[in-house]
Scaffold this motif. Structure first.
Motif, PDB file in Angstrom:
ATOM      1  N   SER A  22     -56.184 143.072   7.631  1.00 20.32           N
ATOM      2  CA  SER A  22     -57.190 142.041   7.394  1.00 20.32           C
ATOM      3  C   SER A  22     -57.256 141.854   5.876  1.00 20.32           C
ATOM      4  O   SER A  22     -57.398 142.849   5.142  1.00 20.32           O
ATOM      5  CB  SER A  22     -58.556 142.458   7.947  1.00 20.32           C
ATOM      6  N   THR A 117     -64.293 136.400  16.061  1.00 16.53           N
ATOM      7  CA  THR A 117     -63.514 135.160  16.067  1.00 16.53           C
ATOM      8  C   THR A 117     -63.441 134.576  17.467  1.00 16.53           C
ATOM      9  O   THR A 117     -63.641 133.379  17.686  1.00 16.53           O
ATOM     10  CB  THR A 117     -62.094 135.427  15.525  1.00 16.53           C
ATOM     11  N   ASN A 210     -71.199 136.050   4.157  1.00 18.55           N
ATOM     12  CA  ASN A 210     -69.766 135.941   3.821  1.00 18.55           C
ATOM     13  C   ASN A 210     -69.510 135.158   2.545  1.00 18.55           C
ATOM     14  O   ASN A 210     -68.375 134.783   2.267  1.00 18.55           O
ATOM     15  CB  ASN A 210     -69.018 135.308   4.999  1.00 18.55           C
ATOM     16  N   GLU A 399     -69.059 139.310  -0.533  1.00 18.59           N
ATOM     17  CA  GLU A 399     -69.346 140.024   0.707  1.00 18.59           C
ATOM     18  C   GLU A 399     -70.714 140.680   0.601  1.00 18.59           C
ATOM     19  O   GLU A 399     -71.133 141.089  -0.487  1.00 18.59           O
ATOM     20  CB  GLU A 399     -68.291 141.109   0.952  1.00 18.59           C
TER      21      GLU A 399
HETATM   22  P1  KE4 Z   1     -64.106 139.247  13.564  1.00 18.48           P
HETATM   23  O1  KE4 Z   1     -63.118 138.308  14.219  1.00 18.48           O
HETATM   24  O2  KE4 Z   1     -63.626 139.729  12.203  1.00 18.48           O
HETATM   25  O3  KE4 Z   1     -64.541 140.390  14.500  1.00 18.48           O
HETATM   26  O4  KE4 Z   1     -65.458 138.429  13.325  1.00 18.48           O
HETATM   27  C1  KE4 Z   1     -65.408 137.235  12.591  1.00 18.48           C
HETATM   28  C2  KE4 Z   1     -66.786 136.941  12.018  1.00 18.48           C
HETATM   29  C3  KE4 Z   1     -67.563 135.986  12.638  1.00 18.48           C
HETATM   30  N1  KE4 Z   1     -68.799 135.669  12.170  1.00 18.48           N
HETATM   31  C4  KE4 Z   1     -69.314 136.318  11.095  1.00 18.48           C
HETATM   32  C5  KE4 Z   1     -70.685 135.944  10.614  1.00 18.48           C
HETATM   33  C6  KE4 Z   1     -68.564 137.323  10.429  1.00 18.48           C
HETATM   34  O5  KE4 Z   1     -69.096 137.955   9.351  1.00 18.48           O
HETATM   35  C7  KE4 Z   1     -67.274 137.650  10.894  1.00 18.48           C
HETATM   36  C8  KE4 Z   1     -66.397 138.686  10.209  1.00 18.48           C
HETATM   37  N2  KE4 Z   1     -66.901 139.231   8.993  1.00 18.48           N
HETATM   38  C9  KE4 Z   1     -65.915 139.750   8.067  1.00 18.48           C
HETATM   39  C10 KE4 Z   1     -66.686 140.342   6.869  1.00 18.48           C
HETATM   40  N3  KE4 Z   1     -66.955 139.374   5.899  1.00 18.48           N
HETATM   41  C11 KE4 Z   1     -64.991 140.744   8.685  1.00 18.48           C
HETATM   42  C12 KE4 Z   1     -64.164 141.530   7.696  1.00 18.48           C
HETATM   43  C13 KE4 Z   1     -62.720 141.107   7.707  1.00 18.48           C
HETATM   44  O6  KE4 Z   1     -62.441 139.884   7.820  1.00 18.48           O
HETATM   45  O7  KE4 Z   1     -61.867 142.012   7.566  1.00 18.48           O
END
Ligand code: KE4
Length: 431
Positions: A22, A117, A210, A399
């Protein structure tokens, strides 16, 4: 002598793009070599060189109880001993769904998936299928995972449709996404006045995390609710980060807004891959196998992952859990802020529940443009000096940070003292 972290990173980059699975983990924003983590326990993680850190990332939010909580590990081990996955319904998925619907009154029905996601991608498809409309509103600086419709930045001006902000996203997809300024309720009202009948959904981080932490103006969230109700658009609260992080009632309970759909993740998996989307019965009734909107997943509701999540959700319901978590988070922010002030450094900090933002700017930012005014060089210096001192913050000025129940007042005092020393050195040595 190269450290084992460097050796691992060199090996990793030979077979994994950027050496990471990631992008933010690659330290591209702050520079240097990311520690390769070997283990975690409570408030601490340990890297491949045996160095220990107080952890304020917590795997980007899920580890609200701290690392390797014995009850969570035991729940996962017990589930694993009975098999890892069946691709068939299991009782524990029902228990998780019942608990989520009990904790969040806006959830009539909920579907479990494996990542945030997936949750947001599915919620957007569902909103489009339910309304028969295409347009989506999101906000600059908010991240909702990496599905095509969401990797879009504002076009020039505020009310133009999006341009792809990632390779591989067709303009034909991005053009359906309208990107507005976070906390700008006037822009929301303008957008609805112009396009309301074509807007399928608004998706928002009810506390943005984010672009660093940006707190919502209450009237902003109220405006989203009112406009979606007026035009029959679906209000999606993306609570993947804020869910069970800012409080047991999540951000929707904190701000008193009833979204039509909610996405969840992170804490509900307790560190394992569990996420979810859910909401009003008449909307959720459109999702397969009941309705025409398709969505599926081999490991959705995986019993081992759900066991860890369920154990986490049970433990955070303890009386006073969030009062204590908020107290510690505020103590960390206030301590570092006071240290910066003593050394005349332009710095501010704020927290919502168990998440926080640190800014090299004299006032907390209220939107993406103000976040971009923060001194990124000062952040990078602070980040590395704190990392060297054994305090692990997010490797990016964009972040949020995360507190856990395992952090003690002594841990927090150590971090504040380390920050004081970092500021002192920066000022006396002009670095
Ligand atoms: P994931 O697909 O990473 O599980 O979730 C996506 C997502 C969706 N909505 C919000 C508000 C989120 O913060 C996230 C993912 N957050 C990031 C941190 N900024 C994950 C860390 C990364 O991308 O490695």
């Amino acid at each position: 002598m190269t450290s084992r972290n460097q050796q691992f990173f060199e090996r990793a980059r030979k077979v994994i793009p950027g050496g990471v699975n990631s992008p933010v983990r690659a330290f591209r924003s702050v520079g240097g070599t990311p520690p390769f983590i070997v283990s975690g326990r409570g408030s601490r993680i340990t890297d491949a060189d045996g160095k220990s850190y107080l952890d304020y990332v917590g795997s980007w939010g899920p580890l609200i109880l701290g690392h390797a909580h014995p009850k969570v590990v035991a729940a996962a081990q017990e589930a694993a001993s009975r098999g890892l996955s069946f691709g068939a319904p299991t009782e524990i998925e029902v228990e998780m769904a019942e608990l989520l619907c009990r904790l969040l009154p806006s959830l009539d029905r909920v579907r479990l998936v494996s990542s945030g996601t997936e949750a947001t991608m599915s919620a957007i498809r569902l909103a489009r299928g339910y309304t028969g409309r295409d347009l989506l509103i999101k906000f600059e600086g908010c991240y909702h995972g990496h599905s095509d419709s969401l990797l879009v930045k504002a076009g020039s001006g505020l009310l133009t449709f999006g341009n792809p902000s990632s390779g591989g996203v067709p303009a034909s997809i991005a053009q359906h996404t309208l990107v507005l300024d976070y906390n700008d309720d006037e822009a929301v009202e303008q957008a609805f006045a112009q396009h309301g009948e074509r807007i399928a959904a608004v998706i928002v981080e009810p506390v943005a995390g984010n672009m660093n932490l940006v707190a919502p103006r209450p009237e902003f969230l109220q405006s989203l609710r009112a406009q979606c109700t007026k035009y029959g658009s679906v209000l999606i609260f993306d609570e993947v980060m804020t869910g069970f992080r800012v409080g047991l009632a999540c951000a929707q309970g904190l701000y008193g807004i009833h979204p039509d759909l909610t996405t969840l993740g992170k804490v509900i998996g307790g560190g394992m891959p569990v996420a979810a989307f859910g909401g009003r019965r008449e909307i959720m009734g459109k999702i397969a196998p009941l309705g025409p909107v398709y969505q599926a997943g081999t490991l959705s509701g995986n019993p081992l992952a759900v066991a860890a999540g369920l154990s986490t959700l049970e433990l955070i319901q303890a009386p006073g859990f969030f009062v204590e978590l908020e107290r510690k988070t505020k103590a960390l922010c206030a301590g570092i802020e006071a240290a910066a002030a003593r050394h005349g450094i332009a710095f501010s900090a704020q927290s919502v529940g168990g998440m926080f933002g640190l800014y090299f700017r004299s006032e907390c930012p209220k939107n993406f443009a103000e976040v971009m005014q923060c001194d990124q060089d000062a952040f990078n210096l602070f980040f590395h000096a704190m990392l060297d001192a054994g305090h692990y913050f997010a490797p990016s000025p964009f972040e949020a940070g995360f507190m856990s129940a395992a952090h003690s007042d002594t841990d927090i005092a150590e971090t504040v003292a380390a920050a004081e020393e970092v500021f002192r050195v920066q000022v006396t040595e002009g670095r």
